[in-house]
Design a protein around this motif. Structure first.
Motif, PDB file in Angstrom:
ATOM      1  N   PHE A  54       0.896  -1.192  -0.001  1.00 26.59           N
ATOM      2  CA  PHE A  54      -0.063   0.026   0.091  1.00 26.59           C
ATOM      3  C   PHE A  54       0.918   1.196   0.136  1.00 26.59           C
TER       4      PHE A  54
ATOM      5  N   SER B 167       0.529   4.907  -0.864  1.00 23.46           N
ATOM      6  CA  SER B 167      -0.580   6.156  -0.883  1.00 23.46           C
ATOM      7  C   SER B 167      -0.060   7.545  -1.176  1.00 23.46           C
TER       8      SER B 167
ATOM      9  N   SER C 133      -5.387   9.570   9.201  1.00 29.03           N
ATOM     10  CA  SER C 133      -4.623   8.338   9.492  1.00 29.03           C
ATOM     11  C   SER C 133      -5.377   7.247   9.721  1.00 29.03           C
ATOM     12  N   ASN C 134      -4.809   6.363   9.274  1.00 25.01           N
ATOM     13  CA  ASN C 134      -5.550   4.659   9.573  1.00 25.01           C
ATOM     14  C   ASN C 134      -6.855   4.485   9.236  1.00 25.01           C
TER      15      ASN C 134
ATOM     16  N   SER D  38      -6.370   0.921   4.479  1.00 21.64           N
ATOM     17  CA  SER D  38      -5.101   0.139   4.464  1.00 21.64           C
ATOM     18  C   SER D  38      -5.161  -0.960   3.410  1.00 21.64           C
ATOM     19  N   ASN D  39      -3.862  -1.602   2.936  1.00 25.41           N
ATOM     20  CA  ASN D  39      -4.178  -2.547   2.309  1.00 25.41           C
ATOM     21  C   ASN D  39      -3.154  -3.764   2.689  1.00 25.41           C
TER      22      ASN D  39
ATOM     23  N   TRP E 295      -7.089  -4.700   2.946  1.00 25.90           N
ATOM     24  CA  TRP E 295      -8.072  -4.222   3.645  1.00 25.90           C
ATOM     25  C   TRP E 295      -8.854  -5.261   4.788  1.00 25.90           C
TER      26      TRP E 295
END
Length: 225
Positions: free
Chosen positions: A53, A55, A61-62, A65-66, A68
């Motif tokens: 991930f 980005s 923040s948070n 995500s990956n 997921w």
């Protein structure tokens, strides 16, 4: 100053407590957690052929995500297991029901179904609105697939969107929307996994509770498939 920053960070985290959304990608695994309620955790690799991930663009923040992750109850396992290895759309929400509070994943699965790549899209271009008055830093267009959309319903409604840049791979960019009609169109594009052009305006975040210096607001979405 430090006290103000800490207060704003805590307040920002409290703002994102009542959400619903959609994620799209390849269902890669489901795992039984030996928690109090024996909940299952599923993982989706967002988009097409993604691994890590990386980005770009700002978001709280948070938030994404990956891989997921999502959680679901034990009695749904057989129905969900058949999707492993396939490209799927997941509907999710927070907060979780009490039976899933012990689950490590934040999002609770609401529904799962296959990506519908053969459906004809009725509208290929939607021009929305940007309601913020924050000054513009720059503007541009990004190409990719919409893989995650979150509607935050607490206090005031705002929408967070992630796209996988290009035709596949592990680069993702984050955006913000404040137009509910544009959000609805983005959901349609996600469900069909179409490639799109995202027209955006980068705005200086003057009164930003999320601690971000700027936010990329989407103004229009154009299907290019």
């Amino acid at each position: 100053m430090l006290s103000i920053l800490i207060t704003e960070t805590i307040f920002a985290s409290l703002l994102i407590i009542d959400t619903k959304g959609y994620a799209s990608g390849r269902l890669s695994s489901v795992t039984l957690e030996r928690t109090f309620n024996n909940a299952y955790v599923g993982e989706v690799l967002l988009g097409y052929d993604s691994i890590t991930f990386i980005s770009f663009g700002n978001q709280p923040s948070n938030l994404v995500s990956n891989p997921w992750q999502f959680c679901f109850e034990k009695d749904r396992y057989k129905a969900i297991e058949k999707f492993i290895g396939g490209n799927v759309v997941l509907e999710f929400k927070t907060p979780k029901k009490n039976a899933l509070l012990s689950c490590s994943a934040t999002n609770e699965l609401v529904a799962i179904y296959s990506v519908d790549e053969n459906q004809a899209i009725e509208q290929a271009h939607f021009v929305g609105s940007i309601h913020t008055n924050d000054p513009e830093i720059s503007s541009g267009v990004e190409f990719g697939r919409i893989v995650n959309i979150i509607e935050n319903k607490d206090l005031f409604r705002n929408y967070f969107m992630t796209i996988q840049i290009g035709n596949g791979g592990s680069k993702f960019r984050h955006f913000v929307m404040d137009d509910p009609d544009l959000f609805d169109f983005a959901v349609k594009c996600l469900k069909m996994a179409v490639r799109v052009k995202i027209h955006y305006s980068e705005r200086f975040a003057m009164k930003n509770l999320f601690g971000l210096s700027s936010m990329s607001f989407v103004s229009e979405i154009e299907v290019v498939d």
